[in-house]
Design a protein around this motif. Structure first.
Motif, PDB file in Angstrom:
ATOM      1  N   PRO A 112      20.456 -50.207  -2.152  1.00  8.24           N
ATOM      2  CA  PRO A 112      19.248 -50.912  -1.699  1.00  8.24           C
ATOM      3  C   PRO A 112      17.951 -50.296  -2.214  1.00  8.24           C
ATOM      4  N   GLN A 113      17.981 -49.014  -2.578  1.00  7.76           N
ATOM      5  CA  GLN A 113      16.764 -48.372  -3.081  1.00  7.76           C
ATOM      6  C   GLN A 113      16.542 -48.613  -4.572  1.00  7.76           C
ATOM      7  N   ASP A 114      17.531 -49.180  -5.262  1.00  9.46           N
ATOM      8  CA  ASP A 114      17.363 -49.508  -6.680  1.00  9.46           C
ATOM      9  C   ASP A 114      16.389 -50.670  -6.849  1.00  9.46           C
ATOM     10  N   ILE A 115      15.637 -50.621  -7.939  1.00  4.79           N
ATOM     11  CA  ILE A 115      14.827 -51.759  -8.363  1.00  4.79           C
ATOM     12  C   ILE A 115      15.508 -52.338  -9.592  1.00  4.79           C
ATOM     13  N   ASP A 116      15.928 -53.568  -9.484  1.00  3.74           N
ATOM     14  CA  ASP A 116      16.804 -54.176 -10.482  1.00  3.74           C
ATOM     15  C   ASP A 116      15.999 -54.748 -11.646  1.00  3.74           C
ATOM     16  N   GLY A 117      15.804 -53.951 -12.687  1.00  6.06           N
ATOM     17  CA  GLY A 117      15.064 -54.410 -13.845  1.00  6.06           C
ATOM     18  C   GLY A 117      15.944 -55.111 -14.862  1.00  6.06           C
ATOM     19  N   PHE A 118      15.329 -55.604 -15.933  1.00  4.35           N
ATOM     20  CA  PHE A 118      16.049 -56.373 -16.955  1.00  4.35           C
ATOM     21  C   PHE A 118      17.161 -55.555 -17.592  1.00  4.35           C
ATOM     22  N   ARG A 119      16.863 -54.313 -18.013  1.00  4.60           N
ATOM     23  CA  ARG A 119      17.862 -53.483 -18.679  1.00  4.60           C
ATOM     24  C   ARG A 119      19.020 -53.148 -17.753  1.00  4.60           C
ATOM     25  N   THR A 120      18.712 -52.923 -16.487  1.00  2.00           N
ATOM     26  CA  THR A 120      19.755 -52.609 -15.511  1.00  2.00           C
ATOM     27  C   THR A 120      20.690 -53.807 -15.335  1.00  2.00           C
ATOM     28  N   LYS A 121      20.111 -54.987 -15.193  1.00  2.03           N
ATOM     29  CA  LYS A 121      20.920 -56.198 -15.042  1.00  2.03           C
ATOM     30  C   LYS A 121      21.777 -56.439 -16.284  1.00  2.03           C
ATOM     31  N   GLN A 169      20.608 -28.568 -14.552  1.00  4.43           N
ATOM     32  CA  GLN A 169      19.419 -29.419 -14.706  1.00  4.43           C
ATOM     33  C   GLN A 169      19.839 -30.870 -14.470  1.00  4.43           C
ATOM     34  N   VAL A 170      19.653 -31.338 -13.259  1.00  5.77           N
ATOM     35  CA  VAL A 170      20.139 -32.654 -12.850  1.00  5.77           C
ATOM     36  C   VAL A 170      18.991 -33.490 -12.283  1.00  5.77           C
ATOM     37  N   ARG A 171      18.926 -34.743 -12.721  1.00 10.35           N
ATOM     38  CA  ARG A 171      17.971 -35.686 -12.168  1.00 10.35           C
ATOM     39  C   ARG A 171      18.715 -36.600 -11.200  1.00 10.35           C
ATOM     40  N   GLY A 176      14.977 -47.858 -11.459  1.00 10.19           N
ATOM     41  CA  GLY A 176      13.711 -48.559 -11.385  1.00 10.19           C
ATOM     42  C   GLY A 176      12.591 -47.738 -10.792  1.00 10.19           C
ATOM     43  N   THR A 177      12.936 -46.610 -10.184  1.00 11.50           N
ATOM     44  CA  THR A 177      11.939 -45.715  -9.592  1.00 11.50           C
ATOM     45  C   THR A 177      11.871 -44.394 -10.339  1.00 11.50           C
ATOM     46  N   ASP A 178      13.040 -43.871 -10.690  1.00  9.16           N
ATOM     47  CA  ASP A 178      13.135 -42.573 -11.344  1.00  9.16           C
ATOM     48  C   ASP A 178      13.619 -42.731 -12.781  1.00  9.16           C
ATOM     49  N   ALA A 179      13.221 -41.801 -13.633  1.00  3.89           N
ATOM     50  CA  ALA A 179      13.618 -41.826 -15.047  1.00  3.89           C
ATOM     51  C   ALA A 179      14.909 -41.031 -15.239  1.00  3.89           C
ATOM     52  N   PHE A 180      15.813 -41.582 -16.043  1.00  2.85           N
ATOM     53  CA  PHE A 180      17.077 -40.909 -16.310  1.00  2.85           C
ATOM     54  C   PHE A 180      17.273 -40.738 -17.809  1.00  2.85           C
ATOM     55  N   ARG A 181      17.956 -39.670 -18.175  1.00  2.00           N
ATOM     56  CA  ARG A 181      18.300 -39.449 -19.569  1.00  2.00           C
ATOM     57  C   ARG A 181      19.591 -40.181 -19.907  1.00  2.00           C
ATOM     58  N   ASN A 182      19.961 -40.156 -21.184  1.00  2.00           N
ATOM     59  CA  ASN A 182      21.123 -40.921 -21.631  1.00  2.00           C
ATOM     60  C   ASN A 182      22.442 -40.211 -21.412  1.00  2.00           C
ATOM     61  N   THR A 183      22.395 -38.916 -21.095  1.00  2.00           N
ATOM     62  CA  THR A 183      23.647 -38.166 -20.966  1.00  2.00           C
ATOM     63  C   THR A 183      23.686 -37.365 -19.669  1.00  2.00           C
ATOM     64  N   PRO A 207      22.633 -41.369  -4.615  1.00  2.00           N
ATOM     65  CA  PRO A 207      21.731 -41.109  -5.736  1.00  2.00           C
ATOM     66  C   PRO A 207      22.396 -41.381  -7.079  1.00  2.00           C
ATOM     67  N   ALA A 208      21.595 -41.857  -8.032  1.00  2.00           N
ATOM     68  CA  ALA A 208      22.045 -41.967  -9.416  1.00  2.00           C
ATOM     69  C   ALA A 208      21.703 -40.656 -10.117  1.00  2.00           C
ATOM     70  N   LEU A 209      22.535 -40.276 -11.113  1.00  2.00           N
ATOM     71  CA  LEU A 209      22.398 -38.972 -11.736  1.00  2.00           C
ATOM     72  C   LEU A 209      22.385 -39.032 -13.252  1.00  2.00           C
ATOM     73  N   SER A 210      21.602 -38.121 -13.843  1.00  2.00           N
ATOM     74  CA  SER A 210      21.705 -37.810 -15.265  1.00  2.00           C
ATOM     75  C   SER A 210      21.230 -36.373 -15.441  1.00  2.00           C
TER      76      SER A 210
END
Length: 211
Positions: A112-121, A169-171, A176-183, A207-210
């Motif tokens: 529910p805390q995610d913001i569903d943007g175009f790339r995510t969808k 080093q974990v994000r 949609g709120t926080d920035a994540f890296r690709n790996t 939480p989502a992680l990268s």
């Protein structure tokens, strides 16, 4: 501290076993074929069992402080056993009076805390179409965990997993709120999961992680 690890023969699961032992935990590794677990320690017990075997699960979970799951779909027809297996784990935990559960998921399971943007969808639709069984299982078992009575944390992978060494080093955040890296390294993923064993920061959160 006694922890039970499901999915202990996978690459993330093996990291969980190794790092748990380094922390001085007593570890029970549950797997279909425990011989695939190379780690050896007086503090490590290996239990053989299927996800359908509640008695083997009970033998593993009884008397533990926390259960961790590194289980995930493999893109095979047998993936439909996964949500049933998670359901069994949750049920046996309740029977044994064990409440803390930390489980791997992915961002396919929305929060529910995610913001569903175009790339995510777009990414989610690609996974749904390309690996429909895996997608369905992730969403299903993640919801089962959310609906359970246990003190859960869902750790949602938001990037490509690598075998890079531990960096701590974990994000952690939400789409949609926080920035994540690709790996995300498996070592850091395991480290983050184990950090939650005695923490309430992400209790009943996903939480989502990268890296």
């Amino acid at each position: 501290m006694k922890v039970v690890i499901f999915g202990a023969t996978g690459r993330t699961g093996k990291e969980l076993v190794r790092q748990s032992l380094e922390r001085g935990y007593d570890v029970v590794a549950y797997a279909r074929n425990p011989n695939q677990i190379s780690a050896e320690s007086p503090h490590l017990a290996k239990v053989a069992g299927e996800l359908s075997n509640r008695e083997s699960m009970r033998a593993a979970i009884e008397g533990s402080d926390c259960v961790l799951s590194a289980l995930g779909p493999m893109g095979k027809p047998s993936d439909d056993e996964l949500s049933n297996g998670i359901s069994n784990i949750l049920s046996v935990m309740e029977e044994c009076g064990v409440s803390r559960f930390i489980a791997l998921s992915t961002t396919s399971a929305q929060d529910p805390q995610d913001i569903d943007g175009f790339r995510t969808k777009l990414r989610r639709d690609m996974i749904r179409r390309g690996r429909p069984t895996s997608y369905e299982q992730i969403v299903r078992y993640s919801q089962q965990i959310r609906d359970s009575k246990c003190d859960w944390t869902l750790v949602r992978i938001a990037s490509i997993l690598t075998d890079k060494p531990l960096s701590k080093q974990v994000r952690a955040g939400y789409l949609g709120t926080d920035a994540f890296r690709n790996t995300m390294s498996r070592a850091d993923l395991a480290w983050f999961m184990l950090e939650q064993v005695e923490s309430t920061e992400h209790l009943r959160k996903a939480p989502a992680l990268s890296n």
